[in-house]
Design an enzyme around this catalytic site. Structure first.
Site, PDB file in Angstrom:
ATOM      1  N   LYS A  95       0.855  -1.194   0.000  1.00 28.19           N
ATOM      2  CA  LYS A  95       0.000   0.000   0.000  1.00 28.19           C
ATOM      3  C   LYS A  95       0.891   1.244   0.000  1.00 28.19           C
ATOM      4  O   LYS A  95       1.760   1.399   0.873  1.00 28.19           O
ATOM      5  CB  LYS A  95      -0.885  -0.046   1.248  1.00 28.19           C
ATOM      6  CG  LYS A  95      -2.133   0.780   1.168  1.00 28.19           C
ATOM      7  CD  LYS A  95      -3.006   0.463   2.384  1.00 28.19           C
ATOM      8  CE  LYS A  95      -4.298   1.228   2.379  1.00 28.19           C
ATOM      9  NZ  LYS A  95      -5.007   1.081   3.649  1.00 28.19           N
TER      10      LYS A  95
HETATM   11  C1  E4P Z   1      -8.267   2.273   3.524  1.00 30.41           C
HETATM   12  O1  E4P Z   1      -7.569   1.373   3.174  1.00 30.41           O
HETATM   13  C2  E4P Z   1      -8.155   2.937   4.824  1.00 30.41           C
HETATM   14  O2  E4P Z   1      -7.541   2.073   5.737  1.00 30.41           O
HETATM   15  C3  E4P Z   1      -9.481   3.271   5.445  1.00 30.41           C
HETATM   16  O3  E4P Z   1     -10.560   2.853   4.661  1.00 30.41           O
HETATM   17  C4  E4P Z   1      -9.572   4.619   6.049  1.00 30.41           C
HETATM   18  O4  E4P Z   1     -10.839   4.752   6.636  1.00 30.41           O
HETATM   19  P1  E4P Z   1     -11.211   5.843   7.753  1.00 30.41           P
HETATM   20  O5  E4P Z   1     -11.497   7.110   7.066  1.00 30.41           O
HETATM   21  O6  E4P Z   1     -12.426   5.267   8.408  1.00 30.41           O
HETATM   22  O7  E4P Z   1     -10.015   5.936   8.666  1.00 30.41           O
END
Ligand code: E4P
Length: 217
Positions: A87
């Site tokens: 990622k």
């Molecule tokens: C995506 O991979 C992120 O980890 C995640 O969806 C972020 O979400 P949040 O806005 O609830 O922290």
């Protein structure tokens, strides 16, 4: 539509896996910290523990913000387990690293995407997944679901194979909206998946069936 769970909590990952509908897991440094997972060795071990629970892709995020650092970290993450997807943040060096990894056949997830232009760049760099954060856009009074539809249109126009991973999902309606648009994947909390189960007419209908059966048996 693939269902990913957005957590580093092993119990919740097991629960979603046992339901039989889980296709993968996304994590980020905040989610790891929330579970109290700290220190390089523990973090790497935790990714392997997650891979051993779920059958599908597990996104593991780099901490480096420069190209060389991301490559080094991404290579180590990817070597951990065949299910790991590297990622990378949507910054210039992240795009370069995405291109580097896609040329090498290493799967990537470009994260922190908030615009159609960013999603276009990620696809051009060969990202396996692009993660538009729809909940965080909603938080600032911008239509997150609309962004998913813009990206769907752009990817369809040119046949990009990058999968749209609708991220920052907050509730069940987000899941349904993304499914209507044709998002390839959703990632959200366990509650957003379990919410799909619920309907009061299912509960009252089942109660009635069981009551009627009990009368004659
Ligand atoms: C995506 O991979 C992120 O980890 C995640 O969806 C972020 O979400 P949040 O806005 O609830 O922290």
């Amino acid at each position: 539509m693939k269902f990913f769970i957005d957590t580093a909590n092993l119990e919740q990952i097991k629960e979603a896996q046992e339901l039989g509908v889980l296709d993968g897991v996304t994590t980020n440094p905040s989610l790891m910290a929330k579970e109290g997972i700290t220190g390089a060795e523990n973090i790497l071990k935790h990714y392997v523990d997650i891979c051993n629970i779920v059958d599908g892709d597990v996104s593991a995020e780099v901490i480096a913000t420069d190209f060389e650092g991301m490559v080094k970290e991404g290579e180590a993450l990817s070597a951990l387990h065949p299910q790991i997807v590297v990622k990378l943040p949507m910054i210039a060096d992240g795009v370069k690293a995405c291109k580097y990894f896609s040329d090498k056949g290493v799967r990537t997830n470009v994260t922190l995407v908030f615009s159609a232009g960013q999603a276009l760049l990620a696809a051009k760099a060969g990202a396996t997944y692009v993660s538009p954060f729809l909940g965080r856009l909603d938080d600032i009074a911008t239509d997150g679901v609309h962004l998913i539809s813009e990206i769907r249109q752009i990817y369809n126009n040119y046949g990009f194979e990058t999968e749209i991973l609708a991220a920052s999902i907050r509730h069940t309606m987000h899941v349904i909206d993304c499914a209507k648009i044709g998002s390839d994947v959703m990632t959200g909390p366990l509650s957003s998946i379990m919410g799909l189960l619920k309907h009061p007419l299912t509960d009252s209908g089942l109660a009635q069936f069981l009551a009627d059966y009990a009368k004659g048996n």
